[in-house]
Design a protein around this motif. Sequence first.
Motif, PDB file in Angstrom:
ATOM      1  N   GLY A   3       0.822  -1.205   0.000  1.00 46.09           N
ATOM      2  CA  GLY A   3       0.000   0.000   0.000  1.00 46.09           C
ATOM      3  C   GLY A   3       0.855   1.254   0.000  1.00 46.09           C
ATOM      4  N   PHE A   4       1.960   1.236   0.746  1.00 42.16           N
ATOM      5  CA  PHE A   4       2.891   2.366   0.715  1.00 42.16           C
ATOM      6  C   PHE A   4       3.469   2.553  -0.689  1.00 42.16           C
ATOM      7  N   ALA A   5       3.731   1.452  -1.387  1.00 41.54           N
ATOM      8  CA  ALA A   5       4.242   1.553  -2.756  1.00 41.54           C
ATOM      9  C   ALA A   5       3.225   2.242  -3.660  1.00 41.54           C
ATOM     10  N   LEU A   6       1.937   1.928  -3.503  1.00 42.57           N
ATOM     11  CA  LEU A   6       0.917   2.607  -4.289  1.00 42.57           C
ATOM     12  C   LEU A   6       0.860   4.087  -3.935  1.00 42.57           C
ATOM     13  N   GLY A   7       0.991   4.412  -2.651  1.00 40.85           N
ATOM     14  CA  GLY A   7       1.021   5.823  -2.256  1.00 40.85           C
ATOM     15  C   GLY A   7       2.177   6.571  -2.904  1.00 40.85           C
ATOM     16  N   ALA A   8       3.338   5.914  -2.997  1.00 39.95           N
ATOM     17  CA  ALA A   8       4.484   6.535  -3.663  1.00 39.95           C
ATOM     18  C   ALA A   8       4.219   6.721  -5.152  1.00 39.95           C
ATOM     19  N   VAL A   9       3.543   5.767  -5.761  1.00 36.65           N
ATOM     20  CA  VAL A   9       3.199   5.873  -7.180  1.00 36.65           C
ATOM     21  C   VAL A   9       2.301   7.081  -7.440  1.00 36.65           C
ATOM     22  N   LEU A  10       1.357   7.333  -6.541  1.00 33.21           N
ATOM     23  CA  LEU A  10       0.376   8.391  -6.747  1.00 33.21           C
ATOM     24  C   LEU A  10       0.828   9.752  -6.238  1.00 33.21           C
ATOM     25  N   SER A  11       1.991   9.856  -5.639  1.00 31.30           N
ATOM     26  CA  SER A  11       2.418  11.131  -5.050  1.00 31.30           C
ATOM     27  C   SER A  11       2.937  12.153  -6.055  1.00 31.30           C
ATOM     28  N   PRO A  12       3.634  11.789  -7.155  1.00 26.52           N
ATOM     29  CA  PRO A  12       4.121  12.825  -8.084  1.00 26.52           C
ATOM     30  C   PRO A  12       2.982  13.521  -8.829  1.00 26.52           C
ATOM     31  N   THR A  13       3.129  14.818  -9.027  1.00 22.85           N
ATOM     32  CA  THR A  13       2.151  15.609  -9.779  1.00 22.85           C
ATOM     33  C   THR A  13       2.733  15.988 -11.140  1.00 22.85           C
ATOM     34  N   ASP A  14       1.880  16.483 -12.006  1.00 20.67           N
ATOM     35  CA  ASP A  14       2.278  16.795 -13.383  1.00 20.67           C
ATOM     36  C   ASP A  14       1.960  18.259 -13.670  1.00 20.67           C
ATOM     37  N   ALA A  15       2.975  19.117 -13.582  1.00 20.91           N
ATOM     38  CA  ALA A  15       2.778  20.542 -13.839  1.00 20.91           C
ATOM     39  C   ALA A  15       2.517  20.827 -15.312  1.00 20.91           C
ATOM     40  N   VAL A  16       3.026  19.983 -16.202  1.00 18.31           N
ATOM     41  CA  VAL A  16       2.803  20.178 -17.637  1.00 18.31           C
ATOM     42  C   VAL A  16       1.315  20.081 -17.961  1.00 18.31           C
ATOM     43  N   ALA A  17       0.656  19.085 -17.392  1.00 21.34           N
ATOM     44  CA  ALA A  17      -0.776  18.932 -17.631  1.00 21.34           C
ATOM     45  C   ALA A  17      -1.553  20.121 -17.081  1.00 21.34           C
ATOM     46  N   VAL A  18      -1.140  20.646 -15.925  1.00 15.16           N
ATOM     47  CA  VAL A  18      -1.824  21.799 -15.336  1.00 15.16           C
ATOM     48  C   VAL A  18      -1.699  23.015 -16.247  1.00 15.16           C
ATOM     49  N   SER A  19      -0.513  23.253 -16.786  1.00 18.33           N
ATOM     50  CA  SER A  19      -0.309  24.390 -17.685  1.00 18.33           C
ATOM     51  C   SER A  19      -1.169  24.260 -18.926  1.00 18.33           C
ATOM     52  N   ALA A  20      -1.276  23.048 -19.466  1.00 20.41           N
ATOM     53  CA  ALA A  20      -2.100  22.848 -20.655  1.00 20.41           C
ATOM     54  C   ALA A  20      -3.583  23.000 -20.342  1.00 20.41           C
ATOM     55  N   ILE A  21      -3.991  22.618 -19.144  1.00 24.61           N
ATOM     56  CA  ILE A  21      -5.404  22.709 -18.766  1.00 24.61           C
ATOM     57  C   ILE A  21      -5.823  24.159 -18.558  1.00 24.61           C
ATOM     58  N   THR A  22      -4.981  24.928 -17.853  1.00 26.94           N
ATOM     59  CA  THR A  22      -5.343  26.305 -17.536  1.00 26.94           C
ATOM     60  C   THR A  22      -5.357  27.192 -18.764  1.00 26.94           C
ATOM     61  N   GLY A  23      -4.552  26.862 -19.774  1.00 23.49           N
ATOM     62  CA  GLY A  23      -4.563  27.631 -21.011  1.00 23.49           C
ATOM     63  C   GLY A  23      -4.197  29.078 -20.779  1.00 23.49           C
ATOM     64  N   ASN A  24      -5.087  29.984 -21.210  1.00 21.04           N
ATOM     65  CA  ASN A  24      -4.821  31.421 -21.105  1.00 21.04           C
ATOM     66  C   ASN A  24      -5.220  32.004 -19.755  1.00 21.04           C
ATOM     67  N   ALA A  25      -5.794  31.186 -18.880  1.00 21.39           N
ATOM     68  CA  ALA A  25      -6.177  31.697 -17.567  1.00 21.39           C
ATOM     69  C   ALA A  25      -4.938  32.082 -16.767  1.00 21.39           C
ATOM     70  N   ARG A  26      -5.011  33.192 -16.089  1.00 20.44           N
ATOM     71  CA  ARG A  26      -3.858  33.685 -15.350  1.00 20.44           C
ATOM     72  C   ARG A  26      -3.756  32.978 -14.000  1.00 20.44           C
ATOM     73  N   ILE A  27      -2.600  32.380 -13.759  1.00 20.91           N
ATOM     74  CA  ILE A  27      -2.313  31.758 -12.478  1.00 20.91           C
ATOM     75  C   ILE A  27      -1.500  32.754 -11.657  1.00 20.91           C
TER      76      ILE A  27
END
Length: 580
Positions: A143-167
């Motif tokens: 279960g800890f191994a699955l938690g480690a798998v799910l811990s990294p985030t993807d900033a590239v996807a966030v940038s593509a999702i937000t598009g022209n919206a100002r962060i």
Amino acid sequence: MDAATRCRHALAPPGRGLTNQGFARLSMTIVFTTLILLLTVAISGVLIGLLPFRLPRPLVQIALGAALAVPSFGLHVRLDPELFFLLFIPPLLFADAWRMPRREFRRLLGPITALALGLVMVTVICVGFFVHWLIPQVPLAAGFALGAVLSPTDAVAVSAITGNARIPPRLLHILQGEALMNDASGLVALRFGVAATLTGAFSLPKAALSFVIIAAGGLAVGWALAWLFAQVRYFLTQWRGDDPSSHVALLLLLPFGAYLMGEHLGVSGILSAVAAGMTLNSIDTLKGELATRMQNRGMWAMLEFIFNGVIFVLLGQQIPVILAHAGDAKDSIGVDWWHLASYPLAVLVLLMVSRYLWVWVMLKLVVMRARRRGEAVTRVSSRIIATTTLAGVRGAITLAAVLSLPLTESDGTPFPGRSVFVFIAVSVILSSLIIATIALPPLLRRIQLPEDDPRATEERDARAASARAAIQALDRMREEYKAESDDADEASLYAEVAARVMAAYQPWLDPDSDAEDKQRARRGFGMERTLRLAALNAERDELYRLRGQAEINDVTMRRIMADIDLTEASLRSGRRSGKR
């Protein structure tokens, strides 16, 4: 055994070798598949423009990848985690680290560390205990191994999702820094989780010490290689002059070298690539090398577009196969379809709740610390917390990490819960992307931002300072030429040209002034830019006409066109800055 023979044996099925003809067919298949993936990435942008509604590029690319994997097309690429980490992760993290502002990274090191290290540990622990409680057949270490798998985030996807919206700039830098660092911390935690599952033993002090050694070693390796690379390139530049193509090619190899060296030494190759990017940015070895800087920017922009696109297409490629084997996951733990479908939803809710609470506590502590120092603080916005929570999108790192889980334990028994983990990870990736696509843009539009963007204010101040320095230098040169020249007419012409050049800098000296002369100067500067762009277009059309009538050859046209393009790039850059 030569390299080609080793490659044949590596690619051949067990117990059989590949003939030269078979190896050639396999090579053609690899090339054909690569071209199909590149074509898919290229047309994804075209499809986005044709859709009647806006969709983020990652979702379109994932859908295209999944469509290619259906039986009608029959194109499926099996994702090899080790190859994936080697080919895609080092250059992308290196480029992100290179662009990460050093000042903001130092100032926000506390929040970045809290998310990239603290939240990763919290995620590993919470998911581990929750999955062990939810699926008793899964050991706690797995279960800890699955938690480690799910811990990294993807900033590239966030940038593509937000598009022209100002962060908000501060939030953007925190998310970028988190994504840079939590890949390494999550994968290191995964290594310990898998080892504990396979051996049945886990020592927290030993794991903590190993974590520090692996992380510090990766940072040291990346710093050393980047420093050595900078010194060698500086020596070559001084010795043989600037060779942009060679320098950019060597720079492209640096992140791969840093990653491979780190992994070979048993430390974090990902942190090594990140450290190499940050170190090279701080050394600033491209100062004074115009051609190298221009080629470098173009190369990295294209590389990021292609690599990010291929990552999401490959992610979509895995989805049909993984969903087709969902029945194996159901049978492995003895549950029905409803229970299996509820597991990813429950894990996703846990991830979002734990992230929301962690961010809320972190911001509260920052406010309390600021108040103790007597600093003026603002109320923590719930929209900022919600935005930070939803920005924790999972991506390709999570998929590659879960696929890297071993198939069996040391005694040959299947790795506990692996098929369920793969199903949960893919479901969480898709769900987090879809939820962020729906909820992030409206949230960002409702966030109160300063009327004057701090980044634009900083840029205007920097332009004003550089303009003053330019005017002072030109004025000094004019006076020196006047004192040294014996020809009064020549000195007058020099003064006239210097004044004309200095006039181009005047609008930057006081861009916020309402004085009529400054406003008139800025309007004149805009008119001049428009006229210059029109003149450049006319030059370009005439060059095409001359080439078409065979009055000049392609070499002559390309040389003149390069000067025109460089001038136009400078003018258009000034136009974008002036609009802020």
